[in-house]
Design a protein around this motif. Structure first.
Motif: not given
Length: 284
Positions: A114-119, A151-163
């Motif tokens: 999912a984070v394998d992108r330039p932006e 319930a909506q979007g990407v709350p990212g609680c406990g796990v998240a990734a960034v590029n």
């Protein structure tokens, strides 16, 4: 490839299970001898055997061909541990994981993709709360994921990734309680990606522990508002409106009342915080 950063505070008896689940992960696309997955565990301020329990799994990570290191810090600070893990990471993509999280086999690969992108991109999975022992926690856990923010979007609680492009938006994570919101709120909704793979974590056990956790969450948002009001504005609305609240009540009256009772009790002197980083899990 991707680096998994796991800050850990007093996680003896817990960190081993979390790392074992991580070891069961599917290999991300493009991973291999020249581009291995990397796992960095950062015990901070621990007085127990968290570091030893994590190091015991080093041979298993080596057998997978993954880089693995445990870097202890005397200071008990999750943000300092995250900063240390980021500084030590050798991969451009980062995944932040709480030490009590159990990932599903496909989550690491899905987030890496999912984070394998330039932006600039932020990605998260679908969270599940593990079964609670106490009635209050079971009711709270049943209701809380139904709130619009969760319930909506990407709350990212406990796990998240960034590029790398997303990580470049901040220098150091400041000393604050809401480190997850600090990272998440650097991204607009259009820059967030939700993957279908799941992960789970335990909820605080008992009414008093729920109050302490909620109080800590509120304090974290207040700290973030003081230090970075621009990031709080980016978060958008987190509480449901009157109409949404009524629908939530009609759908689950017992859960709603438990959640409301916790929210009201937070405003009283009852159930004071025990420490900045205490998770209030109760008996293990």
């Amino acid at each position: 490839m991707i680096t998994v950063i796991v800050p850990a505070y007093e996680e003896e008896g817990i960190i081993g299970d979390s790392l074992t689940h991580l070891l069961r992960s599917k290999e991300p696309a493009g991973a291999g001898k020249d581009h291995p997955v990397e796992v960095i565990v950062v015990p901070n301020g621990c007085s127990d055997r968290t570091a030893e329990e994590a190091r015991a799994l080093a041979p298993d990570f080596a057998a997978r061909g993954w880089r693995f290191q445990v870097t202890e810090r005397a200071q008990g600070s999750k943000t300092a541990a995250l900063n240390a893990g980021i500084a030590a990471a050798t991969n451009p993509r980062l995944m932040f994981m709480d030490a009590d999280v159990h990932v599903s086999p496909g989550l690491v690969a899905a987030l890496a993709h999912a984070v394998d992108r330039p932006e600039p991109t932020y990605a998260g999975g679908q969270f599940r709360i593990r079964p609670a022992r106490t009635i209050a926690s079971r009711l709270y856990a049943r209701f809380w994921p139904r709130l619009p923010f969760m319930a909506q979007g990407v709350p990212g609680c406990g796990v998240a990734a960034v590029n790398a492009a997303g990580r470049a938006r901040w220098d150091q994570i400041p000393e604050l309680t809401s480190d997850d919101m600090f990272i998440r709120n650097h991204f607009a909704p259009a820059e967030m990606v939700a993957v279908p793979e799941t992960y789970s974590w335990p909820i605080a056990e008992g009414f008093g522990a729920l109050v302490r956790v909620r109080r800590r969450q509120n304090r974290g948002l207040a700290e973030l508002g003081e230090k970075r009001p621009d990031l709080v504005r980016n978060a958008g609305r987190t509480a449901p409106g009157a109409g949404a609240a009524l629908r939530l009540f009609l759908r689950d009256p017992a859960g709603f009342l438990t959640y409301a009772a916790v929210a009201v009790t937070v405003r009283t002197p009852l159930f004071r915080l025990r420490g900045r980083w205490d998770r209030d899990r109760g008996a293990r």
